[in-house]
Design a protein around this motif. Structure first.
Motif, PDB file in Angstrom:
ATOM      1  N   SER A  64       4.798  -7.900   0.139  1.00 65.38           N
ATOM      2  CA  SER A  64       3.519  -8.597   0.303  1.00 65.38           C
ATOM      3  C   SER A  64       3.732 -10.028   0.778  1.00 65.38           C
ATOM      4  O   SER A  64       3.029 -10.512   1.667  1.00 65.38           O
ATOM      5  CB  SER A  64       2.752  -8.608  -1.020  1.00 65.38           C
ATOM      6  OG  SER A  64       2.552  -7.287  -1.461  1.00 65.38           O
ATOM      7  N   SER A  96      -1.613  -0.443  -3.256  1.00 68.93           N
ATOM      8  CA  SER A  96      -0.503  -1.398  -3.277  1.00 68.93           C
ATOM      9  C   SER A  96      -0.920  -2.748  -2.719  1.00 68.93           C
ATOM     10  O   SER A  96      -0.536  -3.780  -3.252  1.00 68.93           O
ATOM     11  CB  SER A  96       0.676  -0.833  -2.478  1.00 68.93           C
ATOM     12  OG  SER A  96       0.323  -0.666  -1.129  1.00 68.93           O
ATOM     13  N   ASP A 100      -2.452  -6.892  -4.505  1.00 67.93           N
ATOM     14  CA  ASP A 100      -1.576  -7.949  -4.019  1.00 67.93           C
ATOM     15  C   ASP A 100      -2.275  -8.970  -3.161  1.00 67.93           C
ATOM     16  O   ASP A 100      -1.621  -9.811  -2.559  1.00 67.93           O
ATOM     17  CB  ASP A 100      -0.499  -7.332  -3.132  1.00 67.93           C
ATOM     18  CG  ASP A 100       0.702  -6.928  -3.937  1.00 67.93           C
ATOM     19  OD1 ASP A 100       0.645  -7.093  -5.165  1.00 67.93           O
ATOM     20  OD2 ASP A 100       1.667  -6.474  -3.336  1.00 67.93           O
ATOM     21  N   GLU A 149       2.670  -0.603   5.726  1.00 63.81           N
ATOM     22  CA  GLU A 149       3.515  -0.849   4.553  1.00 63.81           C
ATOM     23  C   GLU A 149       3.636   0.405   3.705  1.00 63.81           C
ATOM     24  O   GLU A 149       2.675   1.135   3.514  1.00 63.81           O
ATOM     25  CB  GLU A 149       2.881  -1.956   3.696  1.00 63.81           C
ATOM     26  CG  GLU A 149       3.703  -2.270   2.461  1.00 63.81           C
ATOM     27  CD  GLU A 149       2.915  -2.977   1.353  1.00 63.81           C
ATOM     28  OE1 GLU A 149       1.757  -3.359   1.586  1.00 63.81           O
ATOM     29  OE2 GLU A 149       3.466  -3.114   0.256  1.00 63.81           O
TER      30      GLU A 149
HETATM   31 MG   LIG Z   1       3.292  -5.754  -2.758  1.00 63.88          MG
END
Ligand SMILES: [Mg+2]
Ligand SMILES: Nc1nc2c(ncn2[C@@H]2O[C@H](COP(=O)(O)OP(=O)(O)O)[C@@H](O)[C@H]2O)c(=O)[nH]1
Length: 325
Positions: A64, A96, A100, A149
């Motif tokens: 992140s 995820s 974040d 990601e």
């Molecule tokens: Mg992350």
């Protein structure tokens, strides 16, 4: 949803239309699937091509933080950046990227960035399809770079590699002299290994870790899609914004080389084929899980269990009755 109108809005780069379209492709409802297919078909001739970068790494390595720094670096160059997540565990963790957003505060406020948390869906096949379609939507919307990601769990990296032009593996400095149990499979799909946290006290360890991985990469079989020196291992600090320009330079050098050598287009063609075949596999599997095949399968399975039918004869019967061969 008005498909031609939505397509026009996406092509015009309207973020709300893009966000709604991604919600549409994430939906499992049959009527939504049909609309999504029509929309993607409408957009397929846009001729726009983003650089798709897959990014993987275990929780805590700094994905992140890296996306925030790297994303802002790219928008600073005038590029439009979309960030998507493929995370089969997101049902539990609540997404995820979503959890974040604090680490991507600057990027999430950037007008040239679009961040999309992972859909809550447990089936990897489904997640992969949705992500791939979301990538296509972002591409049509005119993003220059799409970052995909994924956390390093099982098959998800392979899926991401199949929808990316470049695959970047993020690692943390190792404490001892061991290679951090990175699976051979993931090393084999990496184009660039970035050892993050190369700052402060961790810098010497990061430097050592980079050298270890550079050595390990040299032992792998040479791939036709790599120029000399690739795959490459480098150090970066996402937190201190160090090595980011270098990493980008290597990514563009590799991409330019692959374009010139014809590998870029042939890889995309192979990926399109892969997803077509995967889609056929998934459709067949889902038919097996639905009536009438589901019941017939159960009945035949019992006959096989009790010895009334052999496994092959029962399979042939099922195929002939329901799948025409
Ligand atoms: Mg992350
Ligand atoms: N020292 C240092 N810490 C970092 C760096 N990048 C991330 N971190 C820290 O590592 C932790 C995990 O980062 P995060 O980006 O959430 O990792 P993710 O789980 O892979 O997304 C956080 O405490 C970050 O501040 C870096 O370049 N250097």
């Amino acid at each position: 949803m008005d498909i031609p109108d939505t397509a026009q809005r996406i092509l015009a780069g309207e973020r709300r239309a893009l966000a709604r379209a991604i919600t549409l492709v994430e939906s499992g409802r049959d009527d939504h699937r049909k609309l999504a297919a029509a929309l993607l078909d409408e957009l397929k001739g846009s001729g726009r091509q983003a650089l798709r970068i897959g990014l993987s790494g275990t929780p805590g390595v700094g994905k992140s933080t890296f996306i925030e720094t790297f994303g802002c670096f790219l928008t600073g160059k005038g590029l439009k950046v979309a960030v998507l997540a493929v995370d089969p565990s997101s049902v539990r963790s609540g997404g995820s990227i979503l959890g974040d957003k604090t680490r991507m505060e600057r990027l999430s406020r950037d007008a040239n960035a679009f961040i999309r948390p992972s859909p809550s869906q447990s089936q990897l096949g489904g997640v992969a399809r949705r992500s791939r379609e979301a990538v296509a939507l972002c591409e049509a919307a005119g993003f220059d770079v799409v970052l995909i990601e994924t956390v390093g769990v099982g098959q998800s990296e392979t899926m991401v590699a199949e929808m990316a032009d470049l695959f970047v593996l993020l690692l943390a400095p190792a404490g001892g002299d061991e290679l951090q149990g990175v699976k051979r499979g993931i090393m084999e799909i990496a184009d660039l290994i970035l050892v993050n946290k190369a700052d402060g006290d961790l810098k010497p360890a990061a430097t050592r870790t980079r050298a270890d991985y550079a050595g390990a990469l040299r032992l792998l079989r040479k791939r036709p899609q790599d120029p000399d020196g690739f795959p490459k291992a480098m150090t970066v600090s996402a937190l201190e914004d160090e090595g980011i320009q270098n990493a980008w330079d290597e990514m563009t050098a590799l991409t330019d080389w692959r374009r010139d050598a014809g590998h870029f287009d042939s890889r995309r063609a192979a990926q399109a084929r892969f997803w077509f075949e995967e889609e056929v596999r998934q459709s067949l599997l889902s038919r097996l899980r639905r009536e009438p095949i589901k019941g017939a399968l159960e009945t035949l399975a019992r006959q096989v269990e009790t010895g009334q039918a052999t496994p092959s004869a029962a399979a042939v019967e099922l195929m002939q009755t329901y799948l025409g061969g």
